[in-house]
Design an enzyme around this catalytic site. Structure first.
Site, PDB file in Angstrom:
ATOM      1  N   THR A 177       0.911  -1.163   0.000  1.00  0.00           N
ATOM      2  CA  THR A 177       0.000   0.000   0.000  1.00  0.00           C
ATOM      3  C   THR A 177       0.934   1.193   0.000  1.00  0.00           C
ATOM      4  O   THR A 177       1.715   1.297   0.894  1.00  0.00           O
ATOM      5  CB  THR A 177      -0.760  -0.094   1.314  1.00  0.00           C
ATOM      6  OG1 THR A 177      -1.411  -1.329   1.271  1.00  0.00           O
ATOM      7  CG2 THR A 177      -1.706   1.033   1.461  1.00  0.00           C
ATOM      8  N   THR A 382      -5.152  -7.835  14.701  1.00  0.00           N
ATOM      9  CA  THR A 382      -5.516  -8.325  16.031  1.00  0.00           C
ATOM     10  C   THR A 382      -4.350  -8.272  17.001  1.00  0.00           C
ATOM     11  O   THR A 382      -4.522  -8.557  18.181  1.00  0.00           O
ATOM     12  CB  THR A 382      -6.011  -9.781  15.952  1.00  0.00           C
ATOM     13  OG1 THR A 382      -5.028 -10.588  15.299  1.00  0.00           O
ATOM     14  CG2 THR A 382      -7.324  -9.862  15.177  1.00  0.00           C
TER      15      THR A 382
END
Length: 382
Positions: A177, A382
């Site tokens: 990204t 997470t």
């Protein structure tokens, strides 16, 4: 480091990132800017890319860029598109520019709606933070990057180009990204800039690969406000490509879990496109990237990667060098493997390949593949 004349920037922590780091930023020009844009070719492109393409097609000048980090606002449906438009509208209001003069950019986790209360509240405070300083903006656009990425160039006219980028993972040619933003006070013709930009992107940001995955949010933008007056177009484009090349190499070197930069230089190709394809295929190969991490001069993995790239090659005329040491020339060469392995412990490992079928050249950049890359991406949300 400061932005070129006429540009001011701001950055703040709006609460988008759980870490509490700066995550909302903008750059504003006092004058309308000629500009060029390239965005991801992903068919699941984020709302910011889709809207910027629409603004780009209109052909009008722009004056502002607003960036949020920590949330990609991708795969968020019509609500995500509305939120993106609302950000542009809010930015236009606080900076006294028109909505179509505002570009948007989002980066971070895919599939989560933006916390619009935090974003809109943060936008109201950005005008109070405006300055010419580059570092706050460069830091605010980061996600998993370990360091800000900036590059500059000064032209003979006195005009400047200042570039900044972010990118560390989910990086592969198609807009490596990543974000890349270049700002200049040179006066350049917008049509000429747009005509030249795709080839520059092809040789720079589309020559970067970290992990073979193409993001939903990638974009590269250059804005030139003309505050420094006329500049030779060829000189400007050459300098712009130099800034973008520098940023591309920084992105590759800061790949998630990376310990070294991988550079592949290809010559003797039939076309520049095939040279770039061969180089990029080598840089994305997990086998070659692992060998680079382990300082293993396993040049057979280069032969493999070039072969599957689709680029034309004459194996009997092909050459391969590792860190400047010839290891293959139509047949295996005798070399000191221990010495080459020791040379591969450098910050940059360079493979030079000759395909033996033409005169074209190309270069691509990647990084080694470490266990840390798996850790980062196994625990990303997470």
């Amino acid at each position: 480091m400061e932005f070129p004349r006429g540009f001011r920037a701001a950055a703040m922590a709006a609460g988008i990132k759980p870490s509490g780091k700066t995550d909302l930023s903008c750059v504003v020009s006092a004058q309308p800017c000629a500009w060029a844009f390239a965005g991801t070719r992903s068919t699941t492109a984020a709302a910011c890319v889709t809207r910027n393409r629409e603004v780009y097609a209109d052909g009008q000048a722009v004056r502002a860029l607003v960036v949020n980090a920590g949330n990609a606002n991708a795969a968020t449906g019509q609500q995500g598109a509305r939120d993106n438009a609302d950000i542009a509208d809010a930015m236009s209001g606080v900076m006294n520019v028109r909505p179509h003069e505002v570009l948007t950019a989002s980066t971070g986790i895919i599939g989560h709606l933006l916390p619009m209360d935090k974003v809109l509240s943060g936008l109201e405070h950005l005008p109070d933070e405006l300055s010419a300083d580059v570092p706050p903006f460069a830091a605010a656009i980061m996600t998993t990057d370990t360091r800000p990425k900036t590059a500059t160039a000064t032209l003979s006219s006195g005009a400047q180009i200042v570039g900044t980028a972010k990118g560390s993972g989910m990086i592969h040619p198609d807009m490596a990204t990543m974000f890349a933003f270049a700002f200049s006070d040179a006066a350049v013709d917008q049509d000429a800039l747009r005509a030249a930009f795709p080839a520059i992107v092809s040789r720079t940001f589309n020559a970067v690969t970290v992990d073979g995955d193409t993001s939903t949010n990638d974009m590269a933008v250059v804005l030139a406000n003309g505050a420094a007056g006329e500049t030779d177009l060829h000189e400007f484009l050459t300098a712009l490509e130099g800034v973008m090349r520098d940023l591309a190499r920084q992105i590759a070197a800061d790949g998630e879990g990376a310990t070294k930069l991988l550079t592949v230089k290809v010559s003797g190709a039939s076309t520049e496109a095939e040279a770039l394809t061969a180089a990029r295929t080598c840089c994305v190969s997990p086998l070659l990237k692992s060998a680079v991490h382990g300082n293993d001069p396993n040049w057979g993995r280069v032969i493999m990667a070039v072969g599957r790239s689709g680029a034309a090659v004459d194996i009997e005329a092909m050459t391969v060098s590792v860190q400047g040491v010839p290891v293959f020339a139509g047949k295996p060469l005798t070399y000191d493997a221990a010495a080459v392995s020791a040379a591969m412990k450098a910050e940059e490992v360079i493979f030079e390949l000759g395909l033996g079928v033409g005169e074209a050249k190309g270069e691509a950049w990647g990084c080694d593949l470490s266990a840390e890359y798996v850790v980062i991406n196994a625990e990303y949300t997470t």
